[in-house]
Design a protein around this motif. Structure first.
Motif, PDB file in Angstrom:
ATOM      1  N   ARG A  48       0.836  -1.206   0.000  1.00  0.00           N
ATOM      2  CA  ARG A  48       0.000   0.000   0.000  1.00  0.00           C
ATOM      3  C   ARG A  48       0.871   1.256   0.000  1.00  0.00           C
ATOM      4  O   ARG A  48       0.567   2.232  -0.679  1.00  0.00           O
ATOM      5  N   SER A  49       1.950   1.228   0.732  1.00  0.00           N
ATOM      6  CA  SER A  49       2.828   2.407   0.768  1.00  0.00           C
ATOM      7  C   SER A  49       3.454   2.674  -0.592  1.00  0.00           C
ATOM      8  O   SER A  49       3.618   3.826  -1.005  1.00  0.00           O
ATOM      9  N   ARG A  50       3.785   1.614  -1.319  1.00  0.00           N
ATOM     10  CA  ARG A  50       4.428   1.784  -2.624  1.00  0.00           C
ATOM     11  C   ARG A  50       3.479   2.355  -3.666  1.00  0.00           C
ATOM     12  O   ARG A  50       3.931   2.847  -4.716  1.00  0.00           O
ATOM     13  N   ARG A  51       2.181   2.311  -3.399  1.00  0.00           N
ATOM     14  CA  ARG A  51       1.228   2.910  -4.333  1.00  0.00           C
ATOM     15  C   ARG A  51       1.199   4.436  -4.231  1.00  0.00           C
ATOM     16  O   ARG A  51       0.595   5.095  -5.083  1.00  0.00           O
ATOM     17  N   GLN A  52       1.829   4.982  -3.199  1.00  0.00           N
ATOM     18  CA  GLN A  52       1.952   6.434  -3.084  1.00  0.00           C
ATOM     19  C   GLN A  52       3.026   6.921  -4.060  1.00  0.00           C
ATOM     20  O   GLN A  52       4.082   6.293  -4.194  1.00  0.00           O
ATOM     21  N   ALA A  53       2.777   8.046  -4.725  1.00  0.00           N
ATOM     22  CA  ALA A  53       3.695   8.513  -5.767  1.00  0.00           C
ATOM     23  C   ALA A  53       4.986   9.077  -5.186  1.00  0.00           C
ATOM     24  O   ALA A  53       6.073   8.864  -5.735  1.00  0.00           O
ATOM     25  N   ARG A  54       4.903   9.810  -4.091  1.00  0.00           N
ATOM     26  CA  ARG A  54       6.063  10.516  -3.535  1.00  0.00           C
ATOM     27  C   ARG A  54       6.721   9.685  -2.444  1.00  0.00           C
ATOM     28  O   ARG A  54       6.031   9.101  -1.595  1.00  0.00           O
ATOM     29  N   PRO A  55       8.047   9.621  -2.410  1.00  0.00           N
ATOM     30  CA  PRO A  55       8.731   8.865  -1.350  1.00  0.00           C
ATOM     31  C   PRO A  55       8.325   9.304   0.050  1.00  0.00           C
ATOM     32  O   PRO A  55       8.183   8.469   0.952  1.00  0.00           O
ATOM     33  N   ASP A  56       8.121  10.605   0.249  1.00  0.00           N
ATOM     34  CA  ASP A  56       7.725  11.087   1.562  1.00  0.00           C
ATOM     35  C   ASP A  56       6.352  10.545   1.952  1.00  0.00           C
ATOM     36  O   ASP A  56       6.112  10.190   3.115  1.00  0.00           O
ATOM     37  N   ASP A  57       5.439  10.474   0.977  1.00  0.00           N
ATOM     38  CA  ASP A  57       4.115   9.920   1.257  1.00  0.00           C
ATOM     39  C   ASP A  57       4.189   8.414   1.513  1.00  0.00           C
ATOM     40  O   ASP A  57       3.396   7.865   2.293  1.00  0.00           O
ATOM     41  N   GLN A  58       5.117   7.736   0.851  1.00  0.00           N
ATOM     42  CA  GLN A  58       5.312   6.317   1.116  1.00  0.00           C
ATOM     43  C   GLN A  58       5.727   6.099   2.565  1.00  0.00           C
ATOM     44  O   GLN A  58       5.206   5.213   3.260  1.00  0.00           O
ATOM     45  N   GLN A  59       6.660   6.911   3.047  1.00  0.00           N
ATOM     46  CA  GLN A  59       7.107   6.781   4.430  1.00  0.00           C
ATOM     47  C   GLN A  59       5.972   7.122   5.408  1.00  0.00           C
ATOM     48  O   GLN A  59       5.820   6.470   6.444  1.00  0.00           O
ATOM     49  N   PHE A  60       5.177   8.138   5.076  1.00  0.00           N
ATOM     50  CA  PHE A  60       4.078   8.505   5.966  1.00  0.00           C
ATOM     51  C   PHE A  60       3.060   7.373   6.052  1.00  0.00           C
ATOM     52  O   PHE A  60       2.513   7.094   7.132  1.00  0.00           O
ATOM     53  N   SER A  61       2.793   6.696   4.940  1.00  0.00           N
ATOM     54  CA  SER A  61       1.897   5.546   4.947  1.00  0.00           C
ATOM     55  C   SER A  61       2.431   4.452   5.873  1.00  0.00           C
ATOM     56  O   SER A  61       1.670   3.842   6.643  1.00  0.00           O
ATOM     57  N   LEU A  62       3.741   4.203   5.828  1.00  0.00           N
ATOM     58  CA  LEU A  62       4.349   3.199   6.704  1.00  0.00           C
ATOM     59  C   LEU A  62       4.257   3.622   8.166  1.00  0.00           C
ATOM     60  O   LEU A  62       3.997   2.797   9.048  1.00  0.00           O
ATOM     61  N   ILE A  63       4.463   4.914   8.426  1.00  0.00           N
ATOM     62  CA  ILE A  63       4.374   5.417   9.796  1.00  0.00           C
ATOM     63  C   ILE A  63       2.965   5.208  10.345  1.00  0.00           C
ATOM     64  O   ILE A  63       2.784   4.747  11.478  1.00  0.00           O
ATOM     65  N   CYS A  64       1.940   5.538   9.546  1.00  0.00           N
ATOM     66  CA  CYS A  64       0.560   5.353   9.996  1.00  0.00           C
ATOM     67  C   CYS A  64       0.283   3.882  10.316  1.00  0.00           C
ATOM     68  O   CYS A  64      -0.321   3.556  11.353  1.00  0.00           O
ATOM     69  N   ALA A  65       0.737   2.992   9.442  1.00  0.00           N
ATOM     70  CA  ALA A  65       0.496   1.564   9.654  1.00  0.00           C
ATOM     71  C   ALA A  65       1.264   1.052  10.869  1.00  0.00           C
ATOM     72  O   ALA A  65       0.741   0.263  11.670  1.00  0.00           O
ATOM     73  N   GLY A  66       2.508   1.493  11.025  1.00  0.00           N
ATOM     74  CA  GLY A  66       3.298   1.057  12.173  1.00  0.00           C
ATOM     75  C   GLY A  66       2.763   1.600  13.481  1.00  0.00           C
ATOM     76  O   GLY A  66       2.759   0.905  14.509  1.00  0.00           O
ATOM     77  N   PHE A  67       2.313   2.842  13.459  1.00  0.00           N
ATOM     78  CA  PHE A  67       1.712   3.473  14.638  1.00  0.00           C
ATOM     79  C   PHE A  67       0.475   2.690  15.085  1.00  0.00           C
ATOM     80  O   PHE A  67       0.289   2.380  16.263  1.00  0.00           O
ATOM     81  N   ARG A  68      -0.390   2.365  14.125  1.00  0.00           N
ATOM     82  CA  ARG A  68      -1.599   1.591  14.431  1.00  0.00           C
ATOM     83  C   ARG A  68      -1.235   0.265  15.085  1.00  0.00           C
ATOM     84  O   ARG A  68      -1.829  -0.127  16.107  1.00  0.00           O
TER      85      ARG A  68
END
Length: 264
Positions: free
Chosen positions: A66-86
């Motif tokens: 799911r994170s890799r579907r984000q276009a920007r590397p910064d958004d990819q990392q933010f997606s991972l942060i949200c998932a890891g936080f949860r």
């Protein structure tokens, strides 16, 4: 691919806050009150911040994809942060390694994420959770035995609000707008739609909430929803200027406990 478990808890310790009539007040040391609506906040994740290694090790292949579907590397990392936080928070609540958590939609709410039933009911509990993010802020709400919905919004340009208002607000809500900022009414409504499990599976203009000072009242519920709800537009969240937040959960009214999580 086998996901290696990581020890729980993995949420950095921080003081808690309790919601009172005057705002956020430092909470007594110890566990949150029984039956509380528990909130965890990641305020203002810095641009370019990577997902903490301990959280990243807990993520599933689907969360990485799911994170890799984000276009920007910064958004990819933010997606991972949200998932890891949860995973970190819910692993701590359940007393399970975060990497072992599994997700399933609750009965009657196919669009709402939830825990796998055997994990949600662990230890005689019935845990419900909901996550919201806006800008670089993330809010996770958890409650035992009661559905919960949270929402966050950052300031939108006035022209954007004018565009979306007829698409998302009922006639009754549009009549309220002169007395309330649009973001307050919208966070209240979306928190309810998320709590009841409908989200945007229903026509939002057919659902209506009303604001009475900070209180959120469900005026026209989603189809088939006959439950009683309690909600609040929350006071400003610590470290999150310009962010509007709302909480809706099944009655009775809970204590509301907040922990601001430092991102390391």
């Amino acid at each position: 691919m086998t996901v290696p478990p990581s020890p729980a808890p993995t949420v950095p310790a921080a003081p808690g806050w309790l919601l009172t009539a005057t705002g956020w007040t430092p909470a007594p040391a110890g566990a949150p009150p029984t039956g509380a609506a528990r909130l965890w906040l990641l305020p203002g994740v810095p641009a370019g911040h990577g997902c903490p290694e301990g959280w990243a090790r807990t993520l599933s292949p689907e969360e990485w994809a799911r994170s890799r579907r984000q276009a920007r590397p910064d958004d990819q990392q933010f997606s991972l942060i949200c998932a890891g936080f949860r995973r970190a928070v819910l692993g701590q609540v359940l007393g399970l390694p975060p990497g072992e958590l599994r997700w399933a939609a609750p009965p009657g709410a196919p669009g709402k994420p939830g825990l796998a039933p055997d994990q949600a009911r662990r230890g005689g509990h019935a845990w419900h959770w909901n996550l919201a993010h806006a800008g670089r802020h993330v809010l996770l709400g958890v409650r035992d035995g009661r559905e919960i919905g949270v929402d966050l919004e950052t300031d939108w340009p006035a022209a954007t609000w004018r565009e979306v208002t007829p698409l998302v607000f009922s006639a009754d809500e549009r009549r309220q707008l002169p007395g309330h900022p649009v973001a307050r009414l919208w966070t209240a409504k979306e928190a309810y739609l998320k709590a009841c499990g409908q989200g945007f599976g229903v026509d939002p203009t057919a659902v209506s909430v009303r604001l009475n000072a900070q209180a959120i009242e469900v005026h026209a519920p989603a189809p088939g929803d006959d439950r009683s709800w309690w909600g609040r537009v929350l006071p400003p969240l610590p470290g999150s200027p310009g962010v509007t937040a709302a909480l809706v959960t099944e009655s009775p009214a809970p204590a509301v406990w907040l922990q601001v999580v430092p991102l390391t």
